[in-house]
Write a protein that holds these residues in place. Structure first.
Motif, PDB file in Angstrom:
ATOM      1  N   SER A  40       0.839  -1.209   0.000  1.00 52.85           N
ATOM      2  CA  SER A  40       0.000   0.000   0.000  1.00 52.85           C
ATOM      3  C   SER A  40       0.872   1.256   0.000  1.00 52.85           C
ATOM      4  O   SER A  40       0.608   2.214  -0.743  1.00 52.85           O
ATOM      5  CB  SER A  40      -0.969  -0.002   1.187  1.00 52.85           C
ATOM      6  N   GLU A  59      11.172   3.200   5.926  1.00 52.54           N
ATOM      7  CA  GLU A  59      11.012   1.738   6.057  1.00 52.54           C
ATOM      8  C   GLU A  59      12.021   1.202   7.068  1.00 52.54           C
ATOM      9  O   GLU A  59      13.215   1.425   6.927  1.00 52.54           O
ATOM     10  CB  GLU A  59      11.182   1.084   4.682  1.00 52.54           C
ATOM     11  N   GLY A  67       4.698  -7.399   3.264  1.00 50.03           N
ATOM     12  CA  GLY A  67       4.147  -8.748   3.080  1.00 50.03           C
ATOM     13  C   GLY A  67       3.913  -9.135   1.634  1.00 50.03           C
ATOM     14  O   GLY A  67       3.334 -10.206   1.369  1.00 50.03           O
TER      15      GLY A  67
END
Ligand code: 48F
Length: 261
Positions: A40, A59, A67
């Protein structure tokens, strides 16, 4: 005759430091910070950058993709329900038809192509960097994020007094998956109440996640599985169309908001 031309150790070091410092300085105040580089977050960041918006992904892992490398049960087949295969078409990701409404694609292929699409669109990425806290302005509006290097969280207790730094942005997007880290930080500060995600119901959850993707708080947009956690929606199971469409919707909402300013 050597194959490679000359570049000494210090030249290599200078090249790394100069480019990193330039990026860090340029993005210390940006349009949109996306916390989390899963499907997303990558999708939202890509759509924003393609529209000329300065987008920065934070991140905590070395690798991007969250995932999206693996489907359910550690098996690396990704499934998407129609109409999300159109996004795969757009990204040049090959897939197979499993039924009229369900498509499959190898995780490594889909994930690497989505990462490449985000990078090529001009998104900047700070990996191995963890979201730690929010920057709060008047009436608790979010004004950015507080971050630190991921390894700092693994340091022995006696040497963990490593101060973080803050990055300012017009908007922050929580794309941290089920953990909904930014939203939970607001709950910790008594600003929001977070119900947490519900039991699995694939056919309900995908629509619900996309429908609820959007503002959770002034300055904060929520996308991906963080939406389920924030609004108490059913969890999804290993199907990813809603992650792509939720990211796209989050980007659209951010664009509309930025246009007003
Ligand atoms: O979990 P993740 O893939 O989130 P998503 O985009 O997609 C969910 C699906 O992968 C799957 C599903 C749908 O089928 O249920 O779970 O909603 O990616 C979240 C990313 O956020 C990073 C994390 O390492 C991962 O790459 N992340 C989480 N917390 C932090 C963070 C943090 N505090 N700071 C930085 N990054």
């Amino acid at each position: 005759m050597p194959i490679f031309e000359k570049a000494s150790e210090s030249t290599v070091t200078r090249a790394i430091v100069r480019q990193f410092s330039k990026d860090m300085e340029e993005y210390s105040d940006t349009d949109v910070i996306i916390v989390g580089g899963g499907p997303s977050g990558l999708m939202a960041a890509r759509d924003l950058a393609l529209n000329g918006i300065k987008a920065l992904i934070i991140e905590r892992n070395n690798y991007l993709g969250g995932g999206f490398w693996i489907g359910g049960f550690l098996m690396n087949t990704i499934t998407v329900r129609a109409p999300a295969q159109k996004v795969l078409d757009e990204l040049g990701i090959k897939y197979e038809k499993f039924s009229n409404s369900l498509f499959t694609t190898p995780g490594p292929l889909a994930c690497s192509k989505l990462i490449a699409a985000a990078c090529e669109s001009g998104v900047k990425i700070l990996n191995m960097v963890m979201f730690d806290d929010v920057v709060l302005r008047e009436k608790n509006r979010i004004g950015g994020v507080v971050v630190n290097w991921t390894p700092v969280s693994a340091l022995p207790r006696q040497i963990t007094c490593v101060d973080p730094v803050a990055l300012e942005s017009k908007l922050v997007i929580d794309a941290t998956g089920h953990d909904a880290e930014v939203v939970h930080k607001l709950e910790e500060r008594g600003v929001l109440k977070v119900p947490g995600f519900g039991g699995m119901w694939v056919e309900q959850s995908e629509d619900a996640v996309v429908e609820h993707s959007g503002f959770a708080h002034p300055g904060l947009i929520v996308i991906g599985m963080a939406v389920s956690t924030t609004f108490g929606l059913p969890r999804m199971g290993p199907t990813f169309g809603a992650m792509l469409l939720s990211g796209r919707k989050g980007a659209q909402i951010a664009l509309e908001e930025l246009k007003k300013r």
